[in-house]
Design a protein around this motif. Sequence first.
Motif, PDB file in Angstrom:
ATOM      1  N   TRP A  68       0.850  -1.196   0.000  1.00 31.95           N
ATOM      2  CA  TRP A  68       0.000   0.000   0.000  1.00 31.95           C
ATOM      3  C   TRP A  68       0.885   1.245   0.000  1.00 31.95           C
ATOM      4  N   VAL A 106       2.540  13.483   4.231  1.00 32.70           N
ATOM      5  CA  VAL A 106       3.792  12.722   4.176  1.00 32.70           C
ATOM      6  C   VAL A 106       4.351  12.708   2.754  1.00 32.70           C
ATOM      7  N   HIS A 122       3.615  14.009  10.690  1.00 26.69           N
ATOM      8  CA  HIS A 122       3.326  12.577  10.544  1.00 26.69           C
ATOM      9  C   HIS A 122       4.379  11.835   9.724  1.00 26.69           C
ATOM     10  N   VAL A 161       6.540   6.891   8.838  1.00 28.64           N
ATOM     11  CA  VAL A 161       5.361   7.741   9.026  1.00 28.64           C
ATOM     12  C   VAL A 161       4.799   7.435  10.410  1.00 28.64           C
ATOM     13  N   VAL A 162       3.904   8.297  10.870  1.00 27.70           N
ATOM     14  CA  VAL A 162       3.340   8.093  12.210  1.00 27.70           C
ATOM     15  C   VAL A 162       1.988   7.396  12.086  1.00 27.70           C
ATOM     16  N   GLY A 165      -1.830   5.646  17.284  1.00 25.67           N
ATOM     17  CA  GLY A 165      -1.324   5.071  18.541  1.00 25.67           C
ATOM     18  C   GLY A 165       0.149   5.331  18.761  1.00 25.67           C
ATOM     19  N   ASP A 167       3.489   7.986  18.977  1.00 27.57           N
ATOM     20  CA  ASP A 167       3.780   9.381  19.297  1.00 27.57           C
ATOM     21  C   ASP A 167       4.255  10.113  18.053  1.00 27.57           C
ATOM     22  N   GLY A 193      -9.613  17.749  10.269  1.00 25.09           N
ATOM     23  CA  GLY A 193      -9.566  18.150  11.677  1.00 25.09           C
ATOM     24  C   GLY A 193     -10.020  17.042  12.615  1.00 25.09           C
ATOM     25  N   LEU A 194      -9.815  15.805  12.188  1.00 23.80           N
ATOM     26  CA  LEU A 194     -10.286  14.672  13.000  1.00 23.80           C
ATOM     27  C   LEU A 194      -9.162  13.990  13.761  1.00 23.80           C
ATOM     28  N   VAL A 195      -7.917  14.216  13.340  1.00 25.50           N
ATOM     29  CA  VAL A 195      -6.813  13.430  13.895  1.00 25.50           C
ATOM     30  C   VAL A 195      -5.958  14.296  14.831  1.00 25.50           C
ATOM     31  N   ASN A 216     -11.261  24.956   3.072  1.00 18.27           N
ATOM     32  CA  ASN A 216     -11.589  23.546   2.847  1.00 18.27           C
ATOM     33  C   ASN A 216     -12.725  23.497   1.830  1.00 18.27           C
ATOM     34  N   GLN A 218     -14.965  21.357   1.792  1.00 21.67           N
ATOM     35  CA  GLN A 218     -16.159  20.823   2.470  1.00 21.67           C
ATOM     36  C   GLN A 218     -16.180  21.346   3.906  1.00 21.67           C
ATOM     37  N   PRO A 233     -11.899  24.987  -3.058  1.00 22.23           N
ATOM     38  CA  PRO A 233     -10.691  24.187  -3.280  1.00 22.23           C
ATOM     39  C   PRO A 233      -9.440  25.043  -3.010  1.00 22.23           C
TER      40      PRO A 233
HETATM   41  C1  BJW Z   1      -9.869  19.862   0.303  1.00 23.32           C
HETATM   42  C2  BJW Z   1      -9.701  19.638  -1.043  1.00 23.32           C
HETATM   43  C3  BJW Z   1      -9.275  20.719  -1.783  1.00 23.32           C
HETATM   44  C4  BJW Z   1     -10.306  17.788  -0.218  1.00 23.32           C
HETATM   45  N1  BJW Z   1      -9.070  21.885  -1.190  1.00 23.32           N
HETATM   46  N2  BJW Z   1      -9.688  21.031   0.883  1.00 23.32           N
HETATM   47  C5  BJW Z   1      -7.565  13.111  21.224  1.00 23.32           C
HETATM   48  C6  BJW Z   1      -8.899  12.848  20.996  1.00 23.32           C
HETATM   49  C7  BJW Z   1      -9.275  11.699  20.303  1.00 23.32           C
HETATM   50  C8  BJW Z   1      -8.342  10.790  19.830  1.00 23.32           C
HETATM   51  C9  BJW Z   1      -7.026  11.057  20.061  1.00 23.32           C
HETATM   52  C10 BJW Z   1      -6.651  12.191  20.745  1.00 23.32           C
HETATM   53  N3  BJW Z   1      -5.290  12.212  20.797  1.00 23.32           N
HETATM   54  C11 BJW Z   1      -4.813  11.129  20.159  1.00 23.32           C
HETATM   55  C12 BJW Z   1      -5.856  10.396  19.702  1.00 23.32           C
HETATM   56  C13 BJW Z   1      -5.725   9.111  18.944  1.00 23.32           C
HETATM   57  C14 BJW Z   1      -5.430   9.300  17.485  1.00 23.32           C
HETATM   58  C15 BJW Z   1      -6.564  10.086  16.862  1.00 23.32           C
HETATM   59  O1  BJW Z   1      -6.500  11.273  16.621  1.00 23.32           O
HETATM   60  N4  BJW Z   1      -7.640   9.394  16.513  1.00 23.32           N
HETATM   61  C16 BJW Z   1      -8.796  10.041  15.875  1.00 23.32           C
HETATM   62  C17 BJW Z   1      -9.053   9.405  14.504  1.00 23.32           C
HETATM   63  C18 BJW Z   1      -9.979   9.940  16.793  1.00 23.32           C
HETATM   64  N5  BJW Z   1      -4.149   9.964  17.292  1.00 23.32           N
HETATM   65  C19 BJW Z   1      -3.017   9.281  17.289  1.00 23.32           C
HETATM   66  O2  BJW Z   1      -2.998   8.080  17.457  1.00 23.32           O
HETATM   67  C20 BJW Z   1      -1.742  10.073  17.080  1.00 23.32           C
HETATM   68  N6  BJW Z   1      -0.795   9.704  18.084  1.00 23.32           N
HETATM   69  C21 BJW Z   1      -0.896  10.162  19.332  1.00 23.32           C
HETATM   70  O3  BJW Z   1      -1.730  10.972  19.665  1.00 23.32           O
HETATM   71  O4  BJW Z   1       0.051   9.638  20.178  1.00 23.32           O
HETATM   72  C22 BJW Z   1      -0.211   9.725  21.579  1.00 23.32           C
HETATM   73  C23 BJW Z   1      -1.113   8.539  21.891  1.00 23.32           C
HETATM   74  C24 BJW Z   1      -0.550   7.294  21.866  1.00 23.32           C
HETATM   75  C25 BJW Z   1      -1.359   6.191  22.190  1.00 23.32           C
HETATM   76  C26 BJW Z   1      -2.722   6.362  22.446  1.00 23.32           C
HETATM   77  C27 BJW Z   1      -3.267   7.651  22.416  1.00 23.32           C
HETATM   78  C28 BJW Z   1      -2.445   8.754  22.165  1.00 23.32           C
HETATM   79  C29 BJW Z   1      -1.078   9.664  15.765  1.00 23.32           C
HETATM   80  C30 BJW Z   1      -1.862  10.099  14.589  1.00 23.32           C
HETATM   81  C31 BJW Z   1      -1.167   9.607  13.322  1.00 23.32           C
HETATM   82  C32 BJW Z   1      -1.969   9.921  12.080  1.00 23.32           C
HETATM   83  N7  BJW Z   1      -1.394   9.210  10.983  1.00 23.32           N
HETATM   84  C33 BJW Z   1      -2.002   9.319   9.683  1.00 23.32           C
HETATM   85  C34 BJW Z   1      -1.316   8.296   8.747  1.00 23.32           C
HETATM   86  C35 BJW Z   1       0.056   8.814   8.344  1.00 23.32           C
HETATM   87  C36 BJW Z   1       0.749   7.834   7.474  1.00 23.32           C
HETATM   88  C37 BJW Z   1       0.068   7.619   6.173  1.00 23.32           C
HETATM   89  O5  BJW Z   1      -0.189   8.571   5.414  1.00 23.32           O
HETATM   90  O6  BJW Z   1      -0.228   6.457   5.876  1.00 23.32           O
HETATM   91  O7  BJW Z   1      -1.889  10.648   9.179  1.00 23.32           O
HETATM   92  S1  BJW Z   1      -3.777   9.056   9.722  1.00 23.32           S
HETATM   93  C38 BJW Z   1      -4.153  10.241   8.485  1.00 23.32           C
HETATM   94  O8  BJW Z   1      -4.975  11.294   9.027  1.00 23.32           O
HETATM   95  C39 BJW Z   1      -2.822  10.865   8.079  1.00 23.32           C
HETATM   96  C40 BJW Z   1      -3.199  12.308   7.960  1.00 23.32           C
HETATM   97  O9  BJW Z   1      -2.052  13.127   8.086  1.00 23.32           O
HETATM   98  C41 BJW Z   1      -4.195  12.487   9.083  1.00 23.32           C
HETATM   99  C42 BJW Z   1      -5.083  13.676   8.916  1.00 23.32           C
HETATM  100  O10 BJW Z   1      -5.865  13.566   7.767  1.00 23.32           O
HETATM  101  P1  BJW Z   1      -6.189  14.850   6.915  1.00 23.32           P
HETATM  102  O11 BJW Z   1      -4.944  15.423   6.388  1.00 23.32           O
HETATM  103  O12 BJW Z   1      -7.069  15.749   7.691  1.00 23.32           O
HETATM  104  O13 BJW Z   1      -6.953  14.219   5.671  1.00 23.32           O
HETATM  105  P2  BJW Z   1      -8.484  13.824   5.537  1.00 23.32           P
HETATM  106  O14 BJW Z   1      -8.568  12.875   4.407  1.00 23.32           O
HETATM  107  O15 BJW Z   1      -9.075  13.402   6.823  1.00 23.32           O
HETATM  108  O16 BJW Z   1      -9.205  15.199   5.168  1.00 23.32           O
HETATM  109  C43 BJW Z   1      -8.937  15.855   3.953  1.00 23.32           C
HETATM  110  C44 BJW Z   1      -9.670  17.169   3.965  1.00 23.32           C
HETATM  111  O17 BJW Z   1      -9.355  17.870   2.796  1.00 23.32           O
HETATM  112  C45 BJW Z   1     -11.193  17.013   3.994  1.00 23.32           C
HETATM  113  O18 BJW Z   1     -11.725  17.868   5.002  1.00 23.32           O
HETATM  114  C46 BJW Z   1     -11.636  17.479   2.607  1.00 23.32           C
HETATM  115  O19 BJW Z   1     -12.885  18.157   2.607  1.00 23.32           O
HETATM  116  C47 BJW Z   1     -10.534  18.448   2.274  1.00 23.32           C
HETATM  117  N8  BJW Z   1     -10.312  18.639   0.849  1.00 23.32           N
HETATM  118  N9  BJW Z   1     -10.022  18.311  -1.309  1.00 23.32           N
HETATM  119  C48 BJW Z   1      -9.318  22.016   0.149  1.00 23.32           C
HETATM  120  N10 BJW Z   1      -9.082  20.602  -3.125  1.00 23.32           N
END
Ligand code: BJW
Length: 244
Positions: A68, A106, A122, A161-162, A165, A167, A193-195, A216, A218, A233
């Motif tokens: 992947w 990334v 990340h 990458v991160v 779960g 850090d 804004g979910l992560v 954004n 959306q 966009p």
């Molecule tokens: C456009 C557009 C256009 C489209 N123009 N806009 C607090 C509360 C709840 C949960 C947690 C918390 N703290 C930690 C957590 C747990 C977890 C977490 O957040 N979970 C949630 C899902 C609930 N976080 C973690 O685990 C983090 N680690 C951590 O906190 O460590 C301490 C810890 C350890 C143990 C237990 C608990 C805490 C690590 C997070 C790592 C995220 N990794 C990823 C994968 C990276 C590698 C890879 O790429 O494979 O990172 S997940 C994925 O999401 C990736 C992204 O960087 C990240 C964010 O996604 P992003 O960028 O927002 O993308 P999308 O797809 O979600 O959104 C795209 C947006 O673009 C949309 O809104 C579209 O509308 C918009 N869009 N076209 C403008 N043209």
Amino acid sequence: MDASTESLARQWLQAARHMLILTGAGVSAESGVPTFRDALTGLWARFNPEDLATEAAYRDHPGLVWDWYEMRRDMVRAVAPNPAHLAIAQWAAARPDKVTLVTQNVDGLHQQAGSEHVIELHGNLFRNSWLHGCGRCEAHRSDVTHPPSCTACGALLRPAVVWFGEDLPRVALYRAQHAAETADVCLVVGTSGLVYPAAGLPGRAKAAGARVIVVNSQPSALDATADAVLQAPAGECLPRLLAL
Ligand code: BJW
């Protein structure tokens, strides 16, 4: 999009003494990189990215998860920065020391567009590291296995990458949080804004007195924190918003 909101946001940006720009996958969407929560096509449409981006998934299905990432590397190699990346790079270059660019992406496209000192929260798709390696893994690397592994300790090579779960890189997160606390404007582009903890940065900036602007295509989870929401966009909106 409301032209007066955009004009107000532009005034804030022009007056900013220090600005945090936080980007997510949406900034690269118009380059052709699928956002994280978009459905992927073909084989990958069967998998939820959130289920693949964990250490547990890698241990259970190392070949599948490695492939992947290889597929995503090939995809990113074939694309180029878009007008949103370029507008950010030019804006920051014209304001040395006033802009901190923090990305969750990334893909390295900000750097390709010319942005310097990008804080990658990340990690980066094009680097690898060893999963709980012995410290001598590189010298014992075997590419016969899929994915590559260490013949001394059995550790697997992994993308640097991160995963969920794990850090975030400590220095990167510290610098991003410091930038949020000292910014007077926080521009958030293309993230759901979910992560967390990345999604907490705009709130941190707002609590410290910054105006928050969300771009954004959306609605996003960060709209409620924003002083201005520009629903458009990024590749269309940012060249206007950040015109020199
Ligand atoms: C456009 C557009 C256009 C489209 N123009 N806009 C607090 C509360 C709840 C949960 C947690 C918390 N703290 C930690 C957590 C747990 C977890 C977490 O957040 N979970 C949630 C899902 C609930 N976080 C973690 O685990 C983090 N680690 C951590 O906190 O460590 C301490 C810890 C350890 C143990 C237990 C608990 C805490 C690590 C997070 C790592 C995220 N990794 C990823 C994968 C990276 C590698 C890879 O790429 O494979 O990172 S997940 C994925 O999401 C990736 C992204 O960087 C990240 C964010 O996604 P992003 O960028 O927002 O993308 P999308 O797809 O979600 O959104 C795209 C947006 O673009 C949309 O809104 C579209 O509308 C918009 N869009 N076209 C403008 N043209």
